[in-house]
Write an enzyme that holds these catalytic residues in place. Structure first.
Site, PDB file in Angstrom:
ATOM      1  N   GLN A 133       0.833  -1.206   0.000  1.00 44.44           N
ATOM      2  CA  GLN A 133       0.000   0.000   0.000  1.00 44.44           C
ATOM      3  C   GLN A 133       0.867   1.256   0.000  1.00 44.44           C
ATOM      4  O   GLN A 133       0.503   2.267  -0.608  1.00 44.44           O
ATOM      5  CB  GLN A 133      -0.930   0.003   1.216  1.00 44.44           C
ATOM      6  CG  GLN A 133      -1.940   1.127   1.210  1.00 44.44           C
ATOM      7  CD  GLN A 133      -2.917   1.025   0.048  1.00 44.44           C
ATOM      8  OE1 GLN A 133      -3.244  -0.080  -0.401  1.00 44.44           O
ATOM      9  NE2 GLN A 133      -3.380   2.162  -0.449  1.00 44.44           N
ATOM     10  N   SER A 139      -5.565   1.093   4.729  1.00 40.74           N
ATOM     11  CA  SER A 139      -6.311   0.482   3.622  1.00 40.74           C
ATOM     12  C   SER A 139      -7.071  -0.757   4.076  1.00 40.74           C
ATOM     13  O   SER A 139      -6.525  -1.620   4.778  1.00 40.74           O
ATOM     14  CB  SER A 139      -5.346   0.091   2.498  1.00 40.74           C
ATOM     15  OG  SER A 139      -6.020  -0.646   1.501  1.00 40.74           O
ATOM     16  N   HIS A 142      -7.747  -3.123   2.229  1.00 37.65           N
ATOM     17  CA  HIS A 142      -7.134  -4.287   1.577  1.00 37.65           C
ATOM     18  C   HIS A 142      -6.170  -5.016   2.531  1.00 37.65           C
ATOM     19  O   HIS A 142      -5.991  -6.226   2.426  1.00 37.65           O
ATOM     20  CB  HIS A 142      -6.399  -3.856   0.305  1.00 37.65           C
ATOM     21  CG  HIS A 142      -7.315  -3.500  -0.813  1.00 37.65           C
ATOM     22  ND1 HIS A 142      -7.918  -4.442  -1.620  1.00 37.65           N
ATOM     23  CD2 HIS A 142      -7.769  -2.290  -1.254  1.00 37.65           C
ATOM     24  CE1 HIS A 142      -8.677  -3.841  -2.523  1.00 37.65           C
ATOM     25  NE2 HIS A 142      -8.609  -2.522  -2.315  1.00 37.65           N
ATOM     26  N   ASP A 170     -11.130  -5.447  -4.867  1.00 34.60           N
ATOM     27  CA  ASP A 170     -11.460  -4.598  -6.009  1.00 34.60           C
ATOM     28  C   ASP A 170     -11.863  -5.522  -7.153  1.00 34.60           C
ATOM     29  O   ASP A 170     -11.096  -6.418  -7.539  1.00 34.60           O
ATOM     30  CB  ASP A 170     -10.250  -3.755  -6.425  1.00 34.60           C
ATOM     31  CG  ASP A 170      -9.989  -2.603  -5.475  1.00 34.60           C
ATOM     32  OD1 ASP A 170     -10.892  -2.286  -4.675  1.00 34.60           O
ATOM     33  OD2 ASP A 170      -8.875  -2.033  -5.521  1.00 34.60           O
ATOM     34  N   GLU A 173     -16.561   4.417  -5.344  1.00 37.10           N
ATOM     35  CA  GLU A 173     -15.812   3.314  -5.929  1.00 37.10           C
ATOM     36  C   GLU A 173     -16.747   2.111  -6.087  1.00 37.10           C
ATOM     37  O   GLU A 173     -16.863   1.283  -5.166  1.00 37.10           O
ATOM     38  CB  GLU A 173     -14.605   2.938  -5.063  1.00 37.10           C
ATOM     39  CG  GLU A 173     -13.542   4.031  -5.002  1.00 37.10           C
ATOM     40  CD  GLU A 173     -12.269   3.565  -4.299  1.00 37.10           C
ATOM     41  OE1 GLU A 173     -12.230   2.395  -3.849  1.00 37.10           O
ATOM     42  OE2 GLU A 173     -11.318   4.368  -4.211  1.00 37.10           O
ATOM     43  N   HIS A 208     -15.116  -1.445  -5.338  1.00 39.77           N
ATOM     44  CA  HIS A 208     -14.511  -1.813  -4.044  1.00 39.77           C
ATOM     45  C   HIS A 208     -15.590  -2.385  -3.123  1.00 39.77           C
ATOM     46  O   HIS A 208     -16.510  -1.681  -2.716  1.00 39.77           O
ATOM     47  CB  HIS A 208     -13.870  -0.583  -3.400  1.00 39.77           C
ATOM     48  CG  HIS A 208     -13.177  -0.872  -2.093  1.00 39.77           C
ATOM     49  ND1 HIS A 208     -11.799  -0.861  -1.953  1.00 39.77           N
ATOM     50  CD2 HIS A 208     -13.667  -1.184  -0.859  1.00 39.77           C
ATOM     51  CE1 HIS A 208     -11.482  -1.138  -0.700  1.00 39.77           C
ATOM     52  NE2 HIS A 208     -12.609  -1.340  -0.016  1.00 39.77           N
TER      53      HIS A 208
END
Length: 351
Positions: free
Chosen positions: A237, A263, A265, A272, A315, A318
């Site tokens: 990241q 993040s 993630h 994503d 987004e 996401h």
């Protein structure tokens, strides 16, 4: 007869009687009356006793007046003495009569826990009004514990239970040096809440299983889905974010890319899908994802029109795994995770 005095005769010609040698009591007195000497001694004793009583009363009045206290009447003095003799041996801090120290300690502990919970939330709360009930309960507890309160033991016990109930209604924010923050068991990673650089779980098993089911369902409906980006470590990241900062600016990069440690993630809970680009919006895949993601436990994490709350632009690609129940509830209510958990998403100056 020589030596004998003869009393003179009375007018009737009889002789006057001589003095009676037997003493007689004073007229009007009892035959059992005491002598004048004893009588005077008793009067003296009574007088001295009265003087002592007067002196004692004067001493009490002078003493109370010296301390600036009102002089109570006799009934009040007796009442006060009775109350003092029957009062609890452990009076409460707030001055209520017959309140046990255990009840005071229980309320004190409850208020302390409530205050600590408020201290956790004050820096990160999104809607402060949702803390009003807890704040009011803590304030009432403080007032009840203050010196001079007249709350009864039953009132204090009920207030302690109320504070505990309101504290429990505001979930604890659990932080860790080994993983992400959780609130009510829900993982939260955003601009406000960071993770340690060492946390690297990969895509979690439950996320992988839900994704597999969702991908298969989309395929059956003629829609192709794939993972464009799944788990990203802290180091990954950092590279991604710094690349955007170099290309654009910090302010602009912050609108769509997370700083390292912030993040989703990195939690292993976010994916994503297909194409992490604004062009993904409006495609058949994006439409299907928005409609069916909650059925598999996912939500569109950064929905349109919620940038001020989430901290990120829309987004549609996401998704974040929350489980079917929570994902469905949030989608039906139109809530973001920040709104549901009542937390902000803002970087601190030293983030």
């Amino acid at each position: 007869m020589p030596g004998v005095v003869t009393p003179p005769p009375t007018r009737s010609g009889q002789l006057r009687p001589g003095p009676d040698p037997t003493p007689r009591p004073p007229r009007g007195s009892s035959p059992h009356a005491v002598s004048p000497a004893v009588y005077r001694r008793r009067r003296l004793a009574v007088g001295l006793g009265m003087l002592l009583v007067v002196a004692l009363v004067w001493w009490l009045v002078a003493g109370l007046s010296h301390r600036g206290e009102a002089v109570p009447d006799a009934a009040a003095a007796v009442g006060a003495a009775t109350a003092a003799s029957t009062a609890s041996a452990a009076p409460s801090a707030q001055g209520s009569p017959a309140v046990s120290q255990a009840v005071v300690d229980d309320l004190t502990a409850a208020a302390s826990a409530g205050t600590a919970r408020l201290a956790q939330w004050d820096p990160v709360v999104l809607d402060a009004s949702r803390l009003d009930a807890l704040r009011a309960a803590v304030d009432d507890a403080a007032a009840a514990l203050a010196e001079g309160s007249t709350a009864s033991e039953a009132d204090l016990a009920a207030l302690a239970e109320r504070v505990r109930t309101e504290t429990a209604a505001v979930p604890e924010i659990v932080t860790s040096t080994e993983g992400p923050t959780t609130i009510g068991g829900v993982v939260i990673a955003n601009k406000t809440f960071a993770m340690p650089a060492s946390y690297a779980p990969g895509i979690l098993p439950e996320v992988d299983a839900a994704w597999t089911q969702m991908q298969a369902a989309a395929w059956n409906d003629g829609v192709t889905l794939w993972i464009d980006s799944g788990f990203r470590s802290y180091a990954d990241q950092e590279i991604t974010y710094q690349g955007y900062v170099s290309k654009f600016s910090v302010d602009y990069a912050d609108t769509f890319s997370s700083r390292p440690g912030h993040s989703e993630h990195q939690t292993g809970l976010a994916l994503d899908i297909n194409n992490a680009h604004p062009d993904f919006g409006g495609t058949a895949a994006a439409t299907w994802l928005a409609q069916h993601a909650p059925e598999y436990g996912f939500v569109i994490r950064f929905p349109d029109g919620k940038q001020d709350v989430t901290g990120y632009k829309y987004e549609p690609w996401h998704v974040r795994y929350l489980g079917v129940d929570l994902a469905t509830s949030l989608t039906q209510q139109g809530l973001t995770l920040e709104e549901y958990l009542n937390v902000t998403s803002r970087y601190t100056p030293d983030a």
